[in-house]
Write a protein that holds these residues in place. Structure first.
Motif, PDB file in Angstrom:
ATOM      1  N   ALA A   3       0.724  -1.173  -0.052  1.00  0.00           N
ATOM      2  CA  ALA A   3      -0.025  -0.044   0.105  1.00  0.00           C
ATOM      3  C   ALA A   3       0.931   1.254   0.130  1.00  0.00           C
ATOM      4  CB  ALA A   3      -0.924   0.102   1.147  1.00  0.00           C
ATOM      5  N   SER A   4       1.886   1.204   0.814  1.00  0.00           N
ATOM      6  CA  SER A   4       2.852   2.204   0.848  1.00  0.00           C
ATOM      7  C   SER A   4       3.627   2.724  -0.534  1.00  0.00           C
ATOM      8  CB  SER A   4       3.716   2.584   1.841  1.00  0.00           C
ATOM      9  OG  SER A   4       4.843   1.174   1.737  1.00  0.00           O
ATOM     10  N   LEU A   5       3.966   1.626  -1.120  1.00  0.00           N
ATOM     11  CA  LEU A   5       4.429   1.674  -2.436  1.00  0.00           C
ATOM     12  C   LEU A   5       3.426   2.276  -3.438  1.00  0.00           C
ATOM     13  CD1 LEU A   5       7.277   0.981  -4.081  1.00  0.00           C
ATOM     14  CD2 LEU A   5       6.031  -1.176  -4.768  1.00  0.00           C
ATOM     15  N   GLY A   6       2.267   1.874  -3.494  1.00  0.00           N
ATOM     16  CA  GLY A   6       1.212   2.472  -4.130  1.00  0.00           C
ATOM     17  C   GLY A   6       0.939   3.948  -3.884  1.00  0.00           C
ATOM     18  N   ILE A   7       1.031   4.151  -2.652  1.00  0.00           N
ATOM     19  CA  ILE A   7       0.979   5.707  -2.238  1.00  0.00           C
ATOM     20  C   ILE A   7       2.086   6.760  -3.031  1.00  0.00           C
ATOM     21  CG2 ILE A   7       1.163   7.413  -0.366  1.00  0.00           C
ATOM     22  CD1 ILE A   7      -0.237   5.358   1.220  1.00  0.00           C
ATOM     23  N   TRP A  32       3.301  20.007  -5.121  1.00  0.00           N
ATOM     24  CA  TRP A  32       3.351  19.829  -3.492  1.00  0.00           C
ATOM     25  C   TRP A  32       2.564  18.853  -3.147  1.00  0.00           C
ATOM     26  CZ3 TRP A  32       6.911  22.047  -0.312  1.00  0.00           C
ATOM     27  CH2 TRP A  32       7.472  23.219  -0.656  1.00  0.00           C
ATOM     28  N   GLY A  33       1.512  18.695  -3.330  1.00  0.00           N
ATOM     29  CA  GLY A  33       0.757  17.392  -3.058  1.00  0.00           C
ATOM     30  C   GLY A  33       1.265  16.120  -3.360  1.00  0.00           C
ATOM     31  N   GLY A  34       1.931  15.983  -4.493  1.00  0.00           N
ATOM     32  CA  GLY A  34       2.450  14.603  -5.019  1.00  0.00           C
ATOM     33  C   GLY A  34       3.731  14.368  -4.307  1.00  0.00           C
ATOM     34  N   GLY A  35       4.509  15.581  -3.990  1.00  0.00           N
ATOM     35  CA  GLY A  35       5.635  15.423  -3.218  1.00  0.00           C
ATOM     36  C   GLY A  35       5.457  14.916  -1.936  1.00  0.00           C
ATOM     37  N   LEU A  36       4.451  15.515  -1.274  1.00  0.00           N
ATOM     38  CA  LEU A  36       4.224  15.142  -0.008  1.00  0.00           C
ATOM     39  C   LEU A  36       3.667  13.813   0.313  1.00  0.00           C
ATOM     40  CD1 LEU A  36       2.828  18.502   1.538  1.00  0.00           C
ATOM     41  CD2 LEU A  36       4.866  17.478   1.891  1.00  0.00           C
ATOM     42  N   LEU A  37       2.792  13.314  -0.734  1.00  0.00           N
ATOM     43  CA  LEU A  37       2.295  12.115  -0.912  1.00  0.00           C
ATOM     44  C   LEU A  37       3.147  11.072  -0.793  1.00  0.00           C
ATOM     45  CD1 LEU A  37      -0.491  10.909  -0.599  1.00  0.00           C
ATOM     46  CD2 LEU A  37      -0.619  10.968  -3.105  1.00  0.00           C
ATOM     47  N   ALA A  38       4.349  11.590  -1.745  1.00  0.00           N
ATOM     48  CA  ALA A  38       5.409  10.413  -2.036  1.00  0.00           C
ATOM     49  C   ALA A  38       6.123  10.240  -0.638  1.00  0.00           C
ATOM     50  CB  ALA A  38       6.365  10.905  -3.212  1.00  0.00           C
ATOM     51  N   LEU A  39       6.421  11.343  -0.174  1.00  0.00           N
ATOM     52  CA  LEU A  39       7.227  11.412   1.290  1.00  0.00           C
ATOM     53  C   LEU A  39       6.467  10.695   2.365  1.00  0.00           C
ATOM     54  CD1 LEU A  39       8.834  15.219   1.302  1.00  0.00           C
ATOM     55  CD2 LEU A  39       9.830  12.692   1.125  1.00  0.00           C
ATOM     56  N   ALA A  40       5.089  10.624   2.364  1.00  0.00           N
ATOM     57  CA  ALA A  40       4.317   9.872   3.251  1.00  0.00           C
ATOM     58  C   ALA A  40       4.563   8.616   2.855  1.00  0.00           C
ATOM     59  CB  ALA A  40       3.075  10.357   3.220  1.00  0.00           C
TER      60      ALA A  40
END
Length: 57
Positions: A10-14, A35-43
């Motif tokens: 699931a985290s790989l999918g995120i 910004w949203g994509g970068g933060l989502l990838a970092l999460a």
């Protein structure tokens, strides 16, 4: 063990969704998507790091 592999997947999918949003935001020049994509990838990376640290204990 099965639960950890589900969380890892699931985290790989995120991470993948976050990177796609980041790249698409770059393409259409939308700072919010970047910004949203970068933060989502970092999460996603943070979730994977936490999961790996739990497995080593």
């Amino acid at each position: 063990m099965v639960k950890s592999s589900i969380v890892f997947g699931a985290s790989l999918g995120i991470i993948v969704i976050g990177l796609v949003l980041l790249l698409y935001g770059e393409y259409v020049q939308q700072k919010e998507l970047i910004w949203g994509g970068g933060l989502l990838a970092l999460a996603g990376v943070a979730i994977q790091t936490y999961q790996i640290s739990l497995q080593k204990e």
